[in-house]
Enzyme design. Structure first.
Site, short mmCIF file in Angstrom:
data_model
loop_
_atom_site.label_atom_id
_atom_site.label_comp_id
_atom_site.label_asym_id
_atom_site.label_seq_id
_atom_site.Cartn_x
_atom_site.Cartn_y
_atom_site.Cartn_z
N HIS A 170 68.61 57.35 9.95
CA HIS A 170 68.68 58.81 9.83
C HIS A 170 69.17 59.36 11.16
O HIS A 170 68.77 58.89 12.23
CB HIS A 170 67.28 59.36 9.51
CG HIS A 170 67.22 60.85 9.46
ND1 HIS A 170 66.61 61.60 10.45
CD2 HIS A 170 67.66 61.74 8.53
CE1 HIS A 170 66.69 62.89 10.12
NE2 HIS A 170 67.32 62.99 8.98
N HIS A 215 74.05 67.36 15.58
CA HIS A 215 72.99 67.95 14.77
C HIS A 215 73.21 69.46 14.78
O HIS A 215 72.96 70.13 15.78
CB HIS A 215 71.62 67.59 15.36
CG HIS A 215 70.50 67.72 14.37
ND1 HIS A 215 70.53 67.15 13.12
CD2 HIS A 215 69.29 68.35 14.45
CE1 HIS A 215 69.41 67.42 12.48
NE2 HIS A 215 68.65 68.14 13.26
#
EC number: 3.1.4.11
Length: 636
Positions: A170, A215
């Site tokens: 992840h 991100h």
């Protein structure tokens, strides 16, 4: 004989008189003795009688014996030689069959062992083994706890992809937290080298029409998408030949989606899967059929047939659009779960679907999705589809559609609807990801989702700790290929299995472990010498009924050679899903115990007999020669 050999090996090093610590360490290496530098320094200091920093040949002999001649190994050795000095071939055969449970042992195999580990030439030529050879054999890879057969690809790799646990990461691009941490190519390289087969790539519009990876809406640094996939291309198949899945979190504009598609095709070339396999037009192919292939996991519009018909045509400027129920924003996840509790009162999934549409509970929001055809057509067997319910999936989900479910929702479903969850994962690839509140990139325990057959349990590989220990331990199996065939009861449609209930027709094992000793364990961080108050915890992870742990007593001020000689027994109901973890700690009185090292592996990948348990740091690095010495026995 051994004395003569020893002197012949070291005499020349003492021609100039005494030797210092550095030369003593090199001499131990010459004698094939692995040593921890801190322990050697302390033992050297203790045996330097004149405290001049230099030792005699006799003092070195004492140091050598302290390190190499362990009492527990001497006791085992003395039980087999007829004269307590030399093992004949027949003695070694007896030891390997009676104590190590080695199958098909014969004189030829024993001869090879002697030739490999016996350092005394005249003993070797006589096809015999001295204690020097025996102790080297016992400290070798031959006597590791992990079964070498599990260290190669030994499972059937021709099942459909949905039949395998797949090593998955992840936020692979992060090497720290998810708010300000740096994005780094090392995240991808490191994951691939560890055998990871599903990588996450968060894609956003960048300057100069170049998509970037980071991100979103945070201060994390950015990487060029093209640079990321170039690194993936270089390292994708270093550790494993089996397919790599690129799970795209696509936030790009249509023009930059086309750039992504162009980059994927130019970088990966023929390795990129861009059409169905001839023999798998309507079913998932196997890892074997997809060797050395790159799969794109993303939203897709249209059918595989339509994709096939467009193959070879220029798709630039073409856009596909659909309206779909999209998952609410991540910060709304907890509200969704609370709302869904209302629906759990109803037992029928169809009623729930109707209720969602007829009652004013907002679970999902409608959104028009636009995808560049060039990118959409690169999604073949791993289309991302929003998970609605098990009932909906049974009726409408296609074989090539995969689901992503957040850990909170997945945990709730695994506790209340485990049997249905297993039915779902028998057919459809399901990815579990950490909840949004884990801003520090912490991880959940992956075991609970492996228990229900979830294929892609995605963890933050950059964050050390128990979850990553379990991840690394589980995927040791099957040659660290990143693919592990699920147990038959998680694949077979006729099997009735619920991890939360007592198993039906289980085949439990009774596992007995005698924890004998520790070997050059890491000293406490707080110790000024080589000491630690050592204890060992043995933990079993598996279905809820198999979760257990036992602990040794504490050995005070001894990290070099603690002796426990304690025996522990575990009854494991579902060993096919069980992992065993050995944790070495330094007892702490105020701030809790200090972690010193650990090792995790599948229960069914353990060798029987006298075995060495290698230890690893919190970051997953080898602590050799630090290890535990144990005796293992189990029956089914």
């Amino acid at each position: 004989m051994e004395n003569k050999w020893f002197l012949s090996m070291v005499r020349d090093d003492f021609k100039g008189g005494k030797i210092n610590l550095e030369k003593a360490q090199k001499l131990l290496e010459k004698l094939d003795i692995q040593c921890n530098t801190i322990h050697v320094k302390c033992i050297f200091k203790d045996n330097d009688r004149l405290k001049q920093g230099r030792i005699t040949i006799e003092e070195f002999r004492t140091i050598y014996r302290i390190i190499a001649h362990r009492e527990e190994i001497i006791e085992i050795f003395n039980a087999y030689p007829e004269n307590r000095k030399i093992l004949f071939e027949r003695n070694l055969i007896d030891f390997l069959t009676q104590e190590q449970y080695s199958l098909d042992i014969n004189r030829s195999i024993v001869y090879e062992i002697i030739q490999k580990y016996e350092p005394i030439e005249e003993v070797k030529q006589a096809h015999q083994m001295s204690f020097e050879g025996f102790t080297r054999d016992m400290g070798s890879s031959e006597c590791l706890l992990f079964n070498n057969e599990c260290g190669s690809v030994y499972q059937d790799m021709t099942h459909p992809l949905s039949d395998y646990f797949i090593s998955s990461s992840h936020n692979t691009y992060l090497i720290s937290d998810q708010i300000m941490g740096p994005s780094n190519l090392w995240g991808y390289v490191s994951a691939l080298v560890k055998g990871c087969r599903c990588l996450e790539i968060d894609c956003w519009d960048g300057s100069q029409n170049e998509p970037v990876v980071y991100h979103g809406y945070t201060l994390t640094s950015k990487l060029l998408f093209k640079t990321v996939i170039q690194a993936i291309h270089k390292y994708a198949f270093i550790t494993s030949d089996y397919p790599v899945v690129l799970s795209l979190e696509n936030h790009c504009s249509l023009s930059q989606q086309e750039v992504m598609a162009d980059n994927l095709q130019s970088v990966f070339g023929d390795a990129l899967l861009s059409d169905v396999l001839d023999d798998c037009p309507d079913r998932l192919p196997s890892p074997e059929a997809l060797k050395f292939k790159i799969l794109v996991r993303n939203k897709k519009i249209g059918t595989l047939k339509e994709t096939h018909e467009r193959k070879g045509f220029d798709k630039h400027g073409q856009v596909q659009e659909c309206e779909e129920e999209e998952e609410a924003e991540q910060e709304e996840e907890e509200n969704e779960v609370r709302d869904s509790e209302i629906l759990d009162i109803l037992q029928d999934d169809l009623e729930k679907e109707e209720l969602k549409r007829g009652v004013g509970i907002k679970f999902f929001k409608k959104k028009k999705v636009k995808i560049a055809t060039a990118l959409s057509d690169l999604v073949i067997y791993t289309k991302v589809e929003k998970f609605r319910s098990f009932h909906y999936s049974r009726l409408y989900q296609q074989f090539n559609e995969t689901n992503s479910i957040g850990e909170t929702q997945a945990r709730k479903l695994s506790k209340l609807r485990a049997s249905e969850f297993i039915l779902h994962t028998r057919k459809f690839i399901t990815r579990i990801y950490p909840k949004a509140t884990r801003a520090d990139s912490s991880n959940f325990n992956p075991q609970e989702f492996w228990n229900i057959g979830c294929q892609m349990v995605a963890l933050n590989f950059q964050t050390p700790g128990l979850p990553m220990d379990l991840q690394n331990g589980k995927f040791l199996e099957n040659g660290n290929s990143g693919y592990i065939l699920k147990p038959h009861f998680l694949r077979d449609g006729k099997s009735i299995f619920n991890p939360n209930k007592a198993p039906i027709n289980s085949n439990p094992i009774t596992l007995t472990i005698r924890l004998i000793s520790g070997i050059q364990l890491p000293p406490s961080y707080h110790s000024s010498s080589n000491k630690a108050d050592t204890l060992v915890i043995i933990e079993i992870f598996g279905v809820p009924n198999d979760q257990m742990k036992q602990q040794t007593r504490v050995i005070k001020k001894n990290a070099f050679s603690p002796r426990w000689n304690e025996t522990f027994t575990f009854i494991i109901q579902v060993p096919e899903l069980a992992l065993i973890r050995f944790v070495v700690e330094n007892q702490g009185l105020i701030t809790g115990n200090e972690f010193l090292g650990q090792y995790t592996l599948p229960v069914l990948c353990m060798n029987k007999g006298y075995r060495r348990v290698p230890l690893f740091s919190k970051m997953g690095e080898s602590l050799e020669p630090a290890s535990l010495f144990i005796y293992v026995w189990y029956i089914r």
